[in-house]
Design an enzyme around this catalytic site. Structure first.
Site, PDB file in Angstrom:
ATOM      1  N   HIS A  13       0.861  -1.605   0.175  1.00  0.00           N
ATOM      2  CA  HIS A  13      -0.148  -0.117  -0.381  1.00  0.00           C
ATOM      3  C   HIS A  13       0.935   1.464  -0.132  1.00  0.00           C
ATOM      4  O   HIS A  13       1.875   1.883   0.651  1.00  0.00           O
ATOM      5  CB  HIS A  13      -0.676  -0.052   1.552  1.00  0.00           C
ATOM      6  CG  HIS A  13      -2.060   0.796   1.240  1.00  0.00           C
ATOM      7  ND1 HIS A  13      -3.336   1.071   1.103  1.00  0.00           N
ATOM      8  CD2 HIS A  13      -1.296   2.933   0.946  1.00  0.00           C
ATOM      9  CE1 HIS A  13      -3.643   2.101   1.520  1.00  0.00           C
ATOM     10  NE2 HIS A  13      -3.085   2.982   1.781  1.00  0.00           N
ATOM     11  N   HIS A  15       1.751   5.725  -2.606  1.00  0.00           N
ATOM     12  CA  HIS A  15       0.781   6.434  -2.728  1.00  0.00           C
ATOM     13  C   HIS A  15       2.381   7.043  -2.980  1.00  0.00           C
ATOM     14  O   HIS A  15       2.993   7.518  -3.122  1.00  0.00           O
ATOM     15  CB  HIS A  15       0.409   7.514  -1.444  1.00  0.00           C
ATOM     16  CG  HIS A  15      -1.034   6.543  -1.016  1.00  0.00           C
ATOM     17  ND1 HIS A  15      -2.157   7.112  -1.768  1.00  0.00           N
ATOM     18  CD2 HIS A  15      -1.021   6.567  -0.124  1.00  0.00           C
ATOM     19  CE1 HIS A  15      -3.026   7.163  -1.261  1.00  0.00           C
ATOM     20  NE2 HIS A  15      -2.522   5.985   0.478  1.00  0.00           N
ATOM     21  N   LEU A  16       2.221   6.794  -4.224  1.00  0.00           N
ATOM     22  CA  LEU A  16       3.786   7.216  -5.222  1.00  0.00           C
ATOM     23  C   LEU A  16       3.376   8.946  -5.820  1.00  0.00           C
ATOM     24  O   LEU A  16       4.391   8.943  -6.454  1.00  0.00           O
ATOM     25  CB  LEU A  16       3.998   6.398  -6.344  1.00  0.00           C
ATOM     26  CG  LEU A  16       4.497   5.325  -6.269  1.00  0.00           C
ATOM     27  CD1 LEU A  16       5.053   4.042  -7.600  1.00  0.00           C
ATOM     28  CD2 LEU A  16       4.933   5.758  -4.682  1.00  0.00           C
ATOM     29  N   ARG A  17       2.499   9.227  -5.837  1.00  0.00           N
ATOM     30  CA  ARG A  17       1.371  10.896  -6.598  1.00  0.00           C
ATOM     31  C   ARG A  17       2.102  10.429  -7.827  1.00  0.00           C
ATOM     32  O   ARG A  17       2.210   9.421  -8.604  1.00  0.00           O
ATOM     33  CB  ARG A  17       2.566  11.712  -5.822  1.00  0.00           C
ATOM     34  CG  ARG A  17       2.362  11.762  -4.091  1.00  0.00           C
ATOM     35  CD  ARG A  17       1.005  11.939  -3.872  1.00  0.00           C
ATOM     36  NE  ARG A  17       0.540  11.972  -2.898  1.00  0.00           N
ATOM     37  CZ  ARG A  17      -0.114  11.718  -0.719  1.00  0.00           C
ATOM     38  NH1 ARG A  17      -0.911  10.216  -2.164  1.00  0.00           N
ATOM     39  NH2 ARG A  17      -0.147  11.569  -0.001  1.00  0.00           N
ATOM     40  N   ASN A  41      -5.288   6.868  -5.943  1.00  0.00           N
ATOM     41  CA  ASN A  41      -5.927   8.180  -5.482  1.00  0.00           C
ATOM     42  C   ASN A  41      -5.685  10.058  -5.903  1.00  0.00           C
ATOM     43  O   ASN A  41      -4.573  11.005  -5.701  1.00  0.00           O
ATOM     44  CB  ASN A  41      -6.203   8.466  -3.843  1.00  0.00           C
ATOM     45  CG  ASN A  41      -4.653   8.590  -3.111  1.00  0.00           C
ATOM     46  OD1 ASN A  41      -3.781   8.033  -3.402  1.00  0.00           O
ATOM     47  ND2 ASN A  41      -4.863   9.390  -2.218  1.00  0.00           N
ATOM     48  N   LYS A  98      -9.805   0.045  -5.233  1.00  0.00           N
ATOM     49  CA  LYS A  98      -9.669   0.489  -3.955  1.00  0.00           C
ATOM     50  C   LYS A  98     -10.959   1.791  -3.474  1.00  0.00           C
ATOM     51  O   LYS A  98     -11.556   2.372  -4.403  1.00  0.00           O
ATOM     52  CB  LYS A  98      -8.541   0.894  -4.230  1.00  0.00           C
ATOM     53  CG  LYS A  98      -8.643   1.973  -2.760  1.00  0.00           C
ATOM     54  CD  LYS A  98      -7.571   1.191  -1.925  1.00  0.00           C
ATOM     55  CE  LYS A  98      -7.812   2.212  -0.689  1.00  0.00           C
ATOM     56  NZ  LYS A  98      -7.085   3.101   0.025  1.00  0.00           N
ATOM     57  N   HIS A 135     -10.030   1.213   1.966  1.00  0.00           N
ATOM     58  CA  HIS A 135     -10.303   2.149   3.273  1.00  0.00           C
ATOM     59  C   HIS A 135     -11.497   1.915   4.447  1.00  0.00           C
ATOM     60  O   HIS A 135     -12.156   2.382   3.812  1.00  0.00           O
ATOM     61  CB  HIS A 135     -10.273   3.683   2.770  1.00  0.00           C
ATOM     62  CG  HIS A 135      -9.718   4.730   3.464  1.00  0.00           C
ATOM     63  ND1 HIS A 135      -8.269   5.467   3.818  1.00  0.00           N
ATOM     64  CD2 HIS A 135     -10.231   5.312   4.684  1.00  0.00           C
ATOM     65  CE1 HIS A 135      -8.563   6.376   4.586  1.00  0.00           C
ATOM     66  NE2 HIS A 135      -9.744   6.312   5.701  1.00  0.00           N
ATOM     67  N   HIS A 173      -4.213  -0.358   5.851  1.00  0.00           N
ATOM     68  CA  HIS A 173      -4.042   0.084   6.896  1.00  0.00           C
ATOM     69  C   HIS A 173      -5.346   0.293   8.084  1.00  0.00           C
ATOM     70  O   HIS A 173      -5.372   0.831   8.981  1.00  0.00           O
ATOM     71  CB  HIS A 173      -3.515   1.926   6.657  1.00  0.00           C
ATOM     72  CG  HIS A 173      -4.483   2.690   5.797  1.00  0.00           C
ATOM     73  ND1 HIS A 173      -5.483   2.683   6.202  1.00  0.00           N
ATOM     74  CD2 HIS A 173      -4.612   3.025   4.829  1.00  0.00           C
ATOM     75  CE1 HIS A 173      -6.508   3.097   5.389  1.00  0.00           C
ATOM     76  NE2 HIS A 173      -6.278   3.756   4.256  1.00  0.00           N
ATOM     77  N   ASP A 246       1.750   2.419   3.862  1.00  0.00           N
ATOM     78  CA  ASP A 246       0.794   3.428   3.181  1.00  0.00           C
ATOM     79  C   ASP A 246       1.779   4.914   2.660  1.00  0.00           C
ATOM     80  O   ASP A 246       0.984   6.633   3.547  1.00  0.00           O
ATOM     81  CB  ASP A 246      -0.389   3.929   4.451  1.00  0.00           C
ATOM     82  CG  ASP A 246      -1.731   4.010   3.815  1.00  0.00           C
ATOM     83  OD1 ASP A 246      -1.696   5.543   2.946  1.00  0.00           O
ATOM     84  OD2 ASP A 246      -2.361   5.342   4.674  1.00  0.00           O
ATOM     85  N   HIS A 250       2.878  14.492   1.897  1.00  0.00           N
ATOM     86  CA  HIS A 250       2.149  16.094   1.372  1.00  0.00           C
ATOM     87  C   HIS A 250       3.364  16.641   1.733  1.00  0.00           C
ATOM     88  O   HIS A 250       4.153  16.693   2.945  1.00  0.00           O
ATOM     89  CB  HIS A 250       1.334  16.229   2.272  1.00  0.00           C
ATOM     90  CG  HIS A 250       0.483  15.327   2.220  1.00  0.00           C
ATOM     91  ND1 HIS A 250      -0.434  15.161   1.061  1.00  0.00           N
ATOM     92  CD2 HIS A 250      -0.155  14.038   2.982  1.00  0.00           C
ATOM     93  CE1 HIS A 250      -1.582  14.574   0.978  1.00  0.00           C
ATOM     94  NE2 HIS A 250      -1.526  13.440   1.881  1.00  0.00           N
ATOM     95  N   ALA A 262      -3.370  14.906   5.524  1.00  0.00           N
ATOM     96  CA  ALA A 262      -2.994  13.407   5.879  1.00  0.00           C
ATOM     97  C   ALA A 262      -2.406  12.429   5.311  1.00  0.00           C
ATOM     98  O   ALA A 262      -2.915  12.744   4.049  1.00  0.00           O
ATOM     99  CB  ALA A 262      -4.822  12.697   6.363  1.00  0.00           C
TER     100      ALA A 262
HETATM  101  C1  NCD Z   1      -3.407   8.433   2.350  1.00  0.00           C
HETATM  102  C2  NCD Z   1      -3.042  10.060   1.077  1.00  0.00           C
HETATM  103  O1  NCD Z   1      -2.545  11.017   1.622  1.00  0.00           O
HETATM  104  O2  NCD Z   1      -3.012   9.891  -0.093  1.00  0.00           O
HETATM  105  N1  NCD Z   1      -3.735  10.239   3.221  1.00  0.00           N
HETATM  106  C3  NCD Z   1      -3.656   9.469   4.542  1.00  0.00           C
HETATM  107  O3  NCD Z   1      -3.270   9.968   5.241  1.00  0.00           O
HETATM  108  N2  NCD Z   1      -3.065   7.579   4.607  1.00  0.00           N
HETATM  109  C4  NCD Z   1      -4.677   8.501   1.982  1.00  0.00           C
HETATM  110  C5  NCD Z   1      -4.564   6.698   2.582  1.00  0.00           C
HETATM  111  O4  NCD Z   1      -4.540   5.927   2.031  1.00  0.00           O
HETATM  112  O5  NCD Z   1      -5.913   7.634   4.064  1.00  0.00           O
HETATM  113 ZN    ZN Z   2      -3.396   5.012   1.376  1.00  0.00          ZN
END
Ligand code: NCD
Ligand code: ZN
Length: 343
Positions: A13, A15-17, A41, A98, A135, A173, A246, A250, A262
């Protein structure tokens, strides 16, 4: 110095953006993980096989020379997703779909409001053996933010499992003892990922002595009794619990602000964090299965054949790391000392 060599792990899991951020996120994950389940996402969300494969190509351009890294792509469940698209996704490089409940987290404004509308899609996923990645938070004015996961399990996940008993599901998560207990109550077809930050911190760490925006994430950190239950699950050797960081970067200025985003960025030191915490819990021998075997097994993938070596050598997590547009990232545990390092 002691060392530990394990099968190369997978991050189930992450997030690579996108765009310029990939030059930072992809090497950060690829340095310790051979594969990663890549969250969809983005904005706009990754909702078609074509978009997911184009995203995969953008990711692959940033894999460093000589490094073996395979991104495993996912689709964002939403009302435009069709049964033919699910059928097309199987064998096309898509490893999961997802589910973001509407409004639950970053870019979940495109998420699902009424899951029953999507039952034909879930049925097609069940038939195809394509996992639903969840999620697991219920969202609403009547729901306390600390209860979101527990209420989701009661109101949505339990009934979903009854309606689709053969649908493979990953509760992502997890943050509560309730989630651990629910996963343990289901003999097959349901697994859960556990992040390094939910293993390391309880909600006091985020709120004591001042508000710490870099520990703000979804699902939000919980009480110590829940952290305890997660750690027990992670080191238990139960194959239903496996690694998913996860890692969700940011920019510092998007977190240190009146309404901060978040997400915790953990990718570069994640495996060292897990090793340090497993050792502290007297369970270093359980790390390899949690990090490198159980996830692959659940997804029906071959286990990786390569290895990584960790060294028992203290390291201090950097105070900040480079990010895009002149901003920086504050990594998980910035300034803290941990006892393991990647060789
Ligand atoms: C994730 C995100 O920023 O894309 N943020 C997080 O707090 N985990 C999204 C997610 O997995 O809820
Ligand atoms: Zn996530």
């Amino acid at each position: 110095m002691s060392t530990l060599t394990i099968t190369t792990p997978d991050d189930m899991h992450v997030h690579l953006r996108d765009d310029d951020a990939l030059a930072i996120t992809v090497p950060a994950t690829a340095k310790s993980f051979a594969r990663a389940i890549v969250m969809p996402n983005l904005r706009p969300a990754v909702t078609t096989v074509k978009q997911a494969l184009a995203y995969r190509d953008r990711i692959l351009k940033h894999v460093p020379e000589g490094v073996d890294f395979t991104p495993l792509m996912t689709l964002y469940l939403n009302p435009s997703l069709t049964v033919p698209e699910i059928k097309h996704s199987v064998g096309s490089g898509i490893y999961g779909v997802k589910l973001y409940p509407h409004g639950a987290t970053t870019h979940a404004d495109q998420g699902v409001s009424d899951l029953s509308e999507l039952y034909p899609v879930l049925e097609a996923m069940q038939d195809a053996g394509l996992p639903l990645l969840i999620h697991g938070e219920a969202v609403g004015n009547d729901i306390d933010i600390f209860d979101r996961e527990t209420i989701f399990i009661e109101r949505t996940l339990g009934p979903l499992r009854q309606t689709f008993p053969a649908l493979k599901m990953v509760l992502e998560h997890i943050t509560t003892k309730d989630a651990v207990d629910f996963v343990k109550s289901i003999p097959n077809g349901l697994a859960a990922t556990i992040t390094p930050h939910h293993l390391k911190y309880n909600r006091n760490a985020m709120l004591e002595g001042g508000i710490r925006p870099h520990l703000y994430c979804m699902p939000i950190l919980k009480r110590e009794l829940h952290r305890d239950a997660l750690l027990a699950a992670a080191i238990s050797g139960d194959p239903r619990f496996f690694l998913g960081t996860d890692s969700a970067p940011h920019a510092r200025l998007k977190k240190e602000t009146a309404c901060g985003c978040a997400g915790v960025f953990s990718a570069p030191h994640a495996i060292a964090w897990y090793a340090s915490m497993f050792e502290e819990a007297g369970a270093l021998d359980k790390l390899e299965a949690f990090a490198s075997h159980f996830g692959a097994d659940f997804y029906g993938l071959p286990r990786n054949t390569g290895t990584i070596t960790l060294m028992k050598q203290a390291q201090t997590i950097p105070a900040s790391l480079p990010w895009v547009e002149g901003d920086v990232l504050i990594p998980m545990g910035a300034g803290e000392k941990i006892s393991w390092n990647l060789s």
